[in-house]
Write an enzyme that holds these catalytic residues in place. Structure first.
Site, PDB file in Angstrom:
ATOM      1  N   ASP A 169      -4.382   4.029  -2.256  1.00  0.00           N
ATOM      2  CA  ASP A 169      -5.534   4.484  -1.472  1.00  0.00           C
ATOM      3  C   ASP A 169      -5.949   5.885  -1.895  1.00  0.00           C
ATOM      4  O   ASP A 169      -5.128   6.802  -1.916  1.00  0.00           O
ATOM      5  CB  ASP A 169      -5.168   4.507   0.014  1.00  0.00           C
ATOM      6  CG  ASP A 169      -5.004   3.108   0.568  1.00  0.00           C
ATOM      7  OD1 ASP A 169      -5.965   2.341   0.528  1.00  0.00           O
ATOM      8  OD2 ASP A 169      -3.886   2.789   1.012  1.00  0.00           O
ATOM      9  N   MET A 218     -11.806   5.369  -1.336  1.00  0.00           N
ATOM     10  CA  MET A 218     -12.561   5.686  -0.119  1.00  0.00           C
ATOM     11  C   MET A 218     -13.187   7.055  -0.351  1.00  0.00           C
ATOM     12  O   MET A 218     -12.722   8.082   0.159  1.00  0.00           O
ATOM     13  CB  MET A 218     -11.611   5.680   1.091  1.00  0.00           C
ATOM     14  CG  MET A 218     -11.210   4.278   1.517  1.00  0.00           C
ATOM     15  SD  MET A 218      -9.698   4.228   2.514  1.00  0.00           S
ATOM     16  CE  MET A 218      -8.476   4.155   1.214  1.00  0.00           C
ATOM     17  N   MET A 226      -8.435   8.824  -0.785  1.00  0.00           N
ATOM     18  CA  MET A 226      -9.243   9.255   0.370  1.00  0.00           C
ATOM     19  C   MET A 226      -9.756  10.661   0.122  1.00  0.00           C
ATOM     20  O   MET A 226      -8.973  11.551  -0.240  1.00  0.00           O
ATOM     21  CB  MET A 226      -8.392   9.237   1.635  1.00  0.00           C
ATOM     22  CG  MET A 226      -7.742   7.891   1.923  1.00  0.00           C
ATOM     23  SD  MET A 226      -6.877   7.927   3.505  1.00  0.00           S
ATOM     24  CE  MET A 226      -6.126   6.296   3.520  1.00  0.00           C
ATOM     25  N   GLY A 249      -3.004   4.336   8.073  1.00  0.00           N
ATOM     26  CA  GLY A 249      -2.124   3.179   8.119  1.00  0.00           C
ATOM     27  C   GLY A 249      -1.698   2.914   9.559  1.00  0.00           C
ATOM     28  O   GLY A 249      -1.970   3.713  10.462  1.00  0.00           O
ATOM     29  N   GLY A 250      -1.049   1.793   9.758  1.00  0.00           N
ATOM     30  CA  GLY A 250      -0.435   1.502  11.044  1.00  0.00           C
ATOM     31  C   GLY A 250      -1.379   1.117  12.166  1.00  0.00           C
ATOM     32  O   GLY A 250      -0.985   1.128  13.331  1.00  0.00           O
ATOM     33  N   HIS A 304      -1.097  -1.175  -4.365  1.00  0.00           N
ATOM     34  CA  HIS A 304      -2.376  -0.744  -3.793  1.00  0.00           C
ATOM     35  C   HIS A 304      -2.316   0.767  -3.563  1.00  0.00           C
ATOM     36  O   HIS A 304      -1.441   1.269  -2.859  1.00  0.00           O
ATOM     37  CB  HIS A 304      -2.584  -1.485  -2.474  1.00  0.00           C
ATOM     38  CG  HIS A 304      -3.873  -1.206  -1.782  1.00  0.00           C
ATOM     39  ND1 HIS A 304      -5.046  -1.861  -2.106  1.00  0.00           N
ATOM     40  CD2 HIS A 304      -4.184  -0.347  -0.776  1.00  0.00           C
ATOM     41  CE1 HIS A 304      -6.021  -1.410  -1.320  1.00  0.00           C
ATOM     42  NE2 HIS A 304      -5.528  -0.489  -0.500  1.00  0.00           N
ATOM     43  N   SER A 317       0.847  -1.195   0.000  1.00  0.00           N
ATOM     44  CA  SER A 317       0.000   0.000   0.000  1.00  0.00           C
ATOM     45  C   SER A 317       0.877   1.238   0.000  1.00  0.00           C
ATOM     46  O   SER A 317       1.624   1.487   0.950  1.00  0.00           O
ATOM     47  CB  SER A 317      -0.904   0.006   1.232  1.00  0.00           C
ATOM     48  OG  SER A 317      -1.584   1.244   1.299  1.00  0.00           O
ATOM     49  N   GLY A 354       0.897  -1.923   4.152  1.00  0.00           N
ATOM     50  CA  GLY A 354       1.435  -0.571   4.041  1.00  0.00           C
ATOM     51  C   GLY A 354       2.618  -0.371   4.934  1.00  0.00           C
ATOM     52  O   GLY A 354       3.774  -0.426   4.497  1.00  0.00           O
ATOM     53  N   SER A 355       2.367  -0.150   6.220  1.00  0.00           N
ATOM     54  CA  SER A 355       3.496   0.133   7.104  1.00  0.00           C
ATOM     55  C   SER A 355       4.457  -1.044   7.183  1.00  0.00           C
ATOM     56  O   SER A 355       5.670  -0.846   7.282  1.00  0.00           O
ATOM     57  CB  SER A 355       3.028   0.586   8.487  1.00  0.00           C
ATOM     58  OG  SER A 355       1.912  -0.115   8.885  1.00  0.00           O
ATOM     59  N   HIS A 372      -8.002   1.693  -4.479  1.00  0.00           N
ATOM     60  CA  HIS A 372      -8.986   1.528  -3.405  1.00  0.00           C
ATOM     61  C   HIS A 372      -9.605   2.895  -3.135  1.00  0.00           C
ATOM     62  O   HIS A 372      -8.987   3.761  -2.511  1.00  0.00           O
ATOM     63  CB  HIS A 372      -8.249   0.979  -2.166  1.00  0.00           C
ATOM     64  CG  HIS A 372      -9.052   0.933  -0.907  1.00  0.00           C
ATOM     65  ND1 HIS A 372      -8.490   0.777   0.344  1.00  0.00           N
ATOM     66  CD2 HIS A 372     -10.394   1.008  -0.692  1.00  0.00           C
ATOM     67  CE1 HIS A 372      -9.426   0.772   1.259  1.00  0.00           C
ATOM     68  NE2 HIS A 372     -10.600   0.925   0.673  1.00  0.00           N
ATOM     69  N   GLY A 375      -8.811   4.750   6.623  1.00  0.00           N
ATOM     70  CA  GLY A 375      -8.414   6.149   6.754  1.00  0.00           C
ATOM     71  C   GLY A 375      -6.985   6.348   7.223  1.00  0.00           C
ATOM     72  O   GLY A 375      -6.402   7.389   6.971  1.00  0.00           O
ATOM     73  N   ASP A 407      -6.992  -5.758   3.990  1.00  0.00           N
ATOM     74  CA  ASP A 407      -6.305  -4.465   4.069  1.00  0.00           C
ATOM     75  C   ASP A 407      -6.398  -3.933   5.495  1.00  0.00           C
ATOM     76  O   ASP A 407      -7.488  -3.606   5.978  1.00  0.00           O
ATOM     77  CB  ASP A 407      -6.986  -3.504   3.084  1.00  0.00           C
ATOM     78  CG  ASP A 407      -6.310  -2.141   2.991  1.00  0.00           C
ATOM     79  OD1 ASP A 407      -5.258  -1.945   3.621  1.00  0.00           O
ATOM     80  OD2 ASP A 407      -6.856  -1.278   2.271  1.00  0.00           O
ATOM     81  N   GLY A 408      -5.240  -3.859   6.140  1.00  0.00           N
ATOM     82  CA  GLY A 408      -5.189  -3.252   7.468  1.00  0.00           C
ATOM     83  C   GLY A 408      -4.505  -4.138   8.485  1.00  0.00           C
ATOM     84  O   GLY A 408      -5.005  -5.220   8.800  1.00  0.00           O
ATOM     85  N   GLY A 409      -3.354  -3.686   8.961  1.00  0.00           N
ATOM     86  CA  GLY A 409      -2.679  -4.398  10.041  1.00  0.00           C
ATOM     87  C   GLY A 409      -2.011  -5.691   9.639  1.00  0.00           C
ATOM     88  O   GLY A 409      -1.701  -6.525  10.495  1.00  0.00           O
ATOM     89  N   MET A 412     -11.889  -4.784   4.693  1.00  0.00           N
ATOM     90  CA  MET A 412     -11.093  -3.931   5.572  1.00  0.00           C
ATOM     91  C   MET A 412     -10.945  -4.654   6.904  1.00  0.00           C
ATOM     92  O   MET A 412     -11.940  -5.074   7.508  1.00  0.00           O
ATOM     93  CB  MET A 412     -11.784  -2.585   5.815  1.00  0.00           C
ATOM     94  CG  MET A 412     -11.794  -1.639   4.625  1.00  0.00           C
ATOM     95  SD  MET A 412     -10.175  -1.320   3.884  1.00  0.00           S
ATOM     96  CE  MET A 412      -9.234  -0.656   5.261  1.00  0.00           C
TER      97      MET A 412
END
Ligand code: DX5
Ligand code: ZN
Length: 215
Positions: free
Chosen positions: A35, A68, A37, A144-145, A33, A8, A195-196, A66, A142, A173-175, A137
């Site tokens: 994002d 949002m 927003m 990252g991290g 990916h 991401s 991402g992170s 993606h 909204g 997506d996420g974590g 999700m």
């Protein structure tokens, strides 16, 4: 299905985007990916079509956009022109989901639906013919991290069962990190957004470790 990795870009160093994209491309990741927003649907702002277009000339990576964005139909054509290979829209952000998905496919690219952690998968039941990928999700969108929401594992399993007769990718997506990745893959996910995790430290090692932990 083999596992695909989707770094991401939101987790990258924005002052050094071209090099960071090249670094993940050299690792052989399957897609990038991106994002988008709008500051309304989510409390953050990122990547408009013009920025995506300027990145298009820097890489051959498949662009996974993606969105949002409230009422995404307004911007779909511009992201297609900017080089998107797939666009996913949030079920919660469009009133006419079926029409939105048809609009995406009308441009000859792939379509997907994203669901927030609190949105049930039942909402997809009558649009399964219209989608190539579902993005679950596993944090609230909204930022990252954030930490992976554990109950997402049950949702992935339920979705896997729901789409078993379809050729639909399941993206999370996420974590995502080395601890979470094997669990989501075991539950049925086959596309990992990170991402992170990807962009903190040694990118090459991170991607290699991520691939190895889900083999
Ligand atoms: C969050 C974005 C994610 C974000 C993930 O709304 O959709 O793609 O970059 O970041 P990590 O992998 O750090 O949770
Ligand atoms: Zn995302």
């Amino acid at each position: 299905m083999s596992v695909k990795i989707a770094p991401s870009l939101f987790g990258a160093d924005f002052g050094n985007l071209e090099n960071q994209i090249k670094a993940v491309e050299e690792c052989g990741v399957e897609m990038l990916h991106i994002d988008v927003m709008d500051g309304t649907y989510v409390p953050n702002i990122a990547f408009g079509p013009d920025q995506v277009k300027s990145l298009r000339s820097k890489t051959n990576l498949f662009f996974d956009v993606h969105m949002m964005v409230v009422n995404p139909d307004r911007y779909i054509e511009r992201f297609v022109e900017a080089g998107a290979g797939i666009i996913t829209v949030h079920q919660e952000a469009t009133v006419h989901l079926h029409r939105t998905l048809q609009l995406i496919r009308s441009f000859g690219i792939k379509s997907g639906v994203t669901l927030n952690p609190g949105t049930p998968i039942d909402t997809l039941k009558y649009v399964l013919d219209e989608i190539d990928m579902v993005l679950l999700m596993t944090v609230n969108p909204g930022y990252g991290g954030q930490s992976f929401i554990p109950n997402s594992i049950n949702k992935i399993r339920d979705l896997k069962e729901m789409v078993k007769d379809y050729n639909i990718d399941i993206q999370v997506d996420g974590g995502v990190n080395l601890e979470i990745a094997p669990k989501v893959v075991e539950a049925g996910a086959n596309v990992l957004v990170a991402g992170s995790f990807t962009f903190t430290g040694d990118i090459n090692k991170n991607i290699r470790d991520l691939r190895n932990c889900v083999k």
